[in-house]
Design a protein around this motif. Structure first.
Motif, PDB file in Angstrom:
ATOM      1  N   PRO A   3       4.138  22.804  20.051  1.00 42.79           N
ATOM      2  CA  PRO A   3       5.275  22.852  20.986  1.00 42.79           C
ATOM      3  C   PRO A   3       5.019  23.804  22.140  1.00 42.79           C
ATOM      4  O   PRO A   3       4.080  24.605  22.128  1.00 42.79           O
ATOM      5  CB  PRO A   3       6.423  23.351  20.097  1.00 42.79           C
ATOM      6  N   ILE A   4       5.874  23.728  23.152  1.00 39.10           N
ATOM      7  CA  ILE A   4       5.890  24.695  24.245  1.00 39.10           C
ATOM      8  C   ILE A   4       6.753  25.863  23.817  1.00 39.10           C
ATOM      9  O   ILE A   4       7.866  25.685  23.337  1.00 39.10           O
ATOM     10  CB  ILE A   4       6.440  24.061  25.534  1.00 39.10           C
ATOM     11  N   GLY A   5       6.245  27.070  23.977  1.00 36.63           N
ATOM     12  CA  GLY A   5       7.002  28.256  23.602  1.00 36.63           C
ATOM     13  C   GLY A   5       7.774  28.811  24.787  1.00 36.63           C
ATOM     14  O   GLY A   5       7.267  28.856  25.906  1.00 36.63           O
ATOM     15  N   ILE A   6       8.998  29.217  24.527  1.00 39.20           N
ATOM     16  CA  ILE A   6       9.853  29.842  25.535  1.00 39.20           C
ATOM     17  C   ILE A   6      10.273  31.204  24.990  1.00 39.20           C
ATOM     18  O   ILE A   6      10.845  31.281  23.902  1.00 39.20           O
ATOM     19  CB  ILE A   6      11.112  29.008  25.844  1.00 39.20           C
ATOM     20  N   PHE A   7       9.992  32.261  25.744  1.00 37.85           N
ATOM     21  CA  PHE A   7      10.315  33.605  25.265  1.00 37.85           C
ATOM     22  C   PHE A   7      11.284  34.310  26.210  1.00 37.85           C
ATOM     23  O   PHE A   7      11.197  34.198  27.429  1.00 37.85           O
ATOM     24  CB  PHE A   7       9.049  34.463  25.153  1.00 37.85           C
ATOM     25  N   ASP A   8      12.212  35.059  25.614  1.00 39.41           N
ATOM     26  CA  ASP A   8      13.067  35.964  26.376  1.00 39.41           C
ATOM     27  C   ASP A   8      13.394  37.157  25.493  1.00 39.41           C
ATOM     28  O   ASP A   8      13.336  37.075  24.262  1.00 39.41           O
ATOM     29  CB  ASP A   8      14.354  35.275  26.826  1.00 39.41           C
ATOM     30  N   SER A   9      13.766  38.254  26.141  1.00 36.88           N
ATOM     31  CA  SER A   9      14.147  39.442  25.389  1.00 36.88           C
ATOM     32  C   SER A   9      15.472  39.251  24.660  1.00 36.88           C
ATOM     33  O   SER A   9      15.805  40.039  23.780  1.00 36.88           O
ATOM     34  CB  SER A   9      14.250  40.648  26.326  1.00 36.88           C
ATOM     35  N   GLY A  10      16.222  38.226  25.018  1.00 35.49           N
ATOM     36  CA  GLY A  10      17.517  38.002  24.378  1.00 35.49           C
ATOM     37  C   GLY A  10      18.047  36.606  24.628  1.00 35.49           C
ATOM     38  O   GLY A  10      17.438  35.612  24.240  1.00 35.49           O
ATOM     39  N   TYR A  11      19.171  36.553  25.336  1.00 33.05           N
ATOM     40  CA  TYR A  11      19.873  35.289  25.540  1.00 33.05           C
ATOM     41  C   TYR A  11      19.670  34.681  26.921  1.00 33.05           C
ATOM     42  O   TYR A  11      19.788  33.470  27.100  1.00 33.05           O
ATOM     43  CB  TYR A  11      21.385  35.487  25.342  1.00 33.05           C
ATOM     44  N   LEU A  66       1.072  26.859  25.079  1.00 30.72           N
ATOM     45  CA  LEU A  66       1.654  27.215  26.374  1.00 30.72           C
ATOM     46  C   LEU A  66       2.951  27.968  26.129  1.00 30.72           C
ATOM     47  O   LEU A  66       3.818  27.484  25.396  1.00 30.72           O
ATOM     48  CB  LEU A  66       1.932  25.956  27.199  1.00 30.72           C
ATOM     49  N   VAL A  67       3.083  29.156  26.735  1.00 33.57           N
ATOM     50  CA  VAL A  67       4.286  29.973  26.579  1.00 33.57           C
ATOM     51  C   VAL A  67       4.839  30.299  27.963  1.00 33.57           C
ATOM     52  O   VAL A  67       4.086  30.707  28.857  1.00 33.57           O
ATOM     53  CB  VAL A  67       3.993  31.280  25.812  1.00 33.57           C
ATOM     54  N   VAL A  68       6.140  30.125  28.122  1.00 31.20           N
ATOM     55  CA  VAL A  68       6.827  30.489  29.355  1.00 31.20           C
ATOM     56  C   VAL A  68       7.653  31.740  29.094  1.00 31.20           C
ATOM     57  O   VAL A  68       8.489  31.753  28.179  1.00 31.20           O
ATOM     58  CB  VAL A  68       7.747  29.349  29.846  1.00 31.20           C
ATOM     59  N   LEU A  93      -7.774  27.384  24.224  1.00 29.66           N
ATOM     60  CA  LEU A  93      -7.018  27.271  25.466  1.00 29.66           C
ATOM     61  C   LEU A  93      -5.568  27.681  25.247  1.00 29.66           C
ATOM     62  O   LEU A  93      -4.820  26.996  24.539  1.00 29.66           O
ATOM     63  CB  LEU A  93      -7.073  25.828  25.987  1.00 29.66           C
ATOM     64  N   ARG A  94      -5.180  28.787  25.855  1.00 31.10           N
ATOM     65  CA  ARG A  94      -3.794  29.253  25.783  1.00 31.10           C
ATOM     66  C   ARG A  94      -3.361  29.736  27.166  1.00 31.10           C
ATOM     67  O   ARG A  94      -4.145  30.381  27.870  1.00 31.10           O
ATOM     68  CB  ARG A  94      -3.633  30.375  24.751  1.00 31.10           C
ATOM     69  N   LYS A  95      -2.133  29.423  27.529  1.00 32.48           N
ATOM     70  CA  LYS A  95      -1.618  29.772  28.842  1.00 32.48           C
ATOM     71  C   LYS A  95      -0.254  30.437  28.710  1.00 32.48           C
ATOM     72  O   LYS A  95       0.552  30.061  27.842  1.00 32.48           O
ATOM     73  CB  LYS A  95      -1.481  28.524  29.727  1.00 32.48           C
ATOM     74  N   VAL A  96       0.002  31.413  29.577  1.00 28.67           N
ATOM     75  CA  VAL A  96       1.303  32.075  29.633  1.00 28.67           C
ATOM     76  C   VAL A  96       1.756  32.071  31.093  1.00 28.67           C
ATOM     77  O   VAL A  96       1.023  32.510  31.984  1.00 28.67           O
ATOM     78  CB  VAL A  96       1.245  33.518  29.100  1.00 28.67           C
ATOM     79  N   GLU A 230      -5.229  19.101  30.805  1.00 26.65           N
ATOM     80  CA  GLU A 230      -5.840  19.722  29.640  1.00 26.65           C
ATOM     81  C   GLU A 230      -4.838  20.571  28.872  1.00 26.65           C
ATOM     82  O   GLU A 230      -4.951  20.742  27.646  1.00 26.65           O
ATOM     83  CB  GLU A 230      -7.051  20.570  30.048  1.00 26.65           C
ATOM     84  N   VAL A 231      -3.816  21.102  29.563  1.00 22.98           N
ATOM     85  CA  VAL A 231      -2.736  21.837  28.914  1.00 22.98           C
ATOM     86  C   VAL A 231      -1.676  20.874  28.403  1.00 22.98           C
ATOM     87  O   VAL A 231      -1.200  20.985  27.269  1.00 22.98           O
ATOM     88  CB  VAL A 231      -2.102  22.860  29.879  1.00 22.98           C
TER      89      VAL A 231
END
Length: 273
Positions: A3-11, A66-68, A93-96, A230-231
């Motif tokens: 999956p595509i990862g989505i990160f945040d410090s909270g909400y 892939l992480v956003v 292969l990893r992208k941020v 490729e991503v």
């Protein structure tokens, strides 16, 4: 594949995430909120980098290639170091990606006067990331910043309609506009701020355009995937969405619905320290 990862410090990142899912519903996603250690905005560069790196590694461990970083503070204080120092050491292969560049690389389309205002957390303002990035793409644009340290707590505590919220929003907007009467575009450089948009609009003259980041980030991600097959080929397409938090899942579910626009079901996760 994963999956595509989505990160945040909270909400707050959920306001960006909902736009991404709306634009690209075919992919699988994992959202991770580091609610146990929020807020990031007042922390040092070193701490934000350490926390962000841990969460990115957690998403990698969940199969994300892939992480956003759907967080302005993490994008401002940690993204460059992760891209330049950590990713080259990865065996595959990893992208941020972050949320600042998708906004700054298109801001020239929106401003006529070439005077742009930025409303952000103290950490993002101190990083000068928006000024630096906008100058790279549009050297003719003048950028004016205003820190809004109380806006995130107002949103987190669901005080959107309170007299206190109106007071602080008006005060910070006025401080920004006093820096230049020629400002014609304002960037909401925090993913919490779209929830305050109706209040912000009360105190911003109607000729000034207000830009939230969600749609711009979603469009940028779609363009990125089209330019990097490729991503894109590493991203699974089942339309599944999973939510994780480093704090209480029940608390996350209660607050997250306001940001995401619909109810969510979350699980607690322990970071790989």
């Amino acid at each position: 594949m994963g999956p595509i990862g989505i990160f945040d410090s909270g909400y707050g990142g959920l306001t960006v995430f909902r736009e991404i899912v709306g634009k690209l519903p075919q992919y699988d996603y994992v959202y991770l909120g580091d609610n146990a250690r929020v807020p990031y905005g007042t922390r040092s560069f070193e701490t934000v980098y350490a926390f962000t790196r841990e969460c990115v590694e957690q998403l990698f461990s969940m199969g994300c290639h892939l992480v956003v970083l759907a967080c302005n503070t993490a994008s401002a204080k940690a993204l460059r170091t992760i891209q330049q120092h950590d990713l080259p050491q990865c065996p595959d292969l990893r992208k941020v990606l972050g949320v600042i560049r998708p906004t700054t690389e298109v801001i020239g389309r929106y401003t006529q006067t070439r005077h742009v205002g930025v409303l952000a957390t103290s950490g993002t303002v101190k990083s000068a990331s928006y000024s630096i990035e906008i100058r790279k793409f549009f050297p003719d644009i003048s950028v004016y910043q205003q820190a809004c340290p109380l806006w995130v707590p107002l949103v987190e505590n669901n005080e959107l309609d309170s007299a206190g919220a109106a007071y602080f929003v008006q005060a910070d907007v006025n401080r920004l506009l006093r820096q230049s009467p020629r400002i014609d575009t304002i960037i909401l450089a925090c993913t919490h701020y779209p929830l305050l948009l109706p209040l912000i609009q009360r105190f911003v003259p109607p000729h000034i355009r207000i830009l939230a980041q969600g749609e711009l980030v979603a469009l940028s991600l779609a363009d990125y995937l089209s330019r990097h097959p490729e991503v894109e080929q590493q991203c699974t397409t089942g339309g599944n969405v999973t939510f994780y938090t480093t704090d209480s899942a029940a608390d996350f579910e209660e607050k997250a619905a306001r940001f995401y626009g619909s109810p969510v079901t979350a699980s607690e996760t322990k970071l790989l320290l």
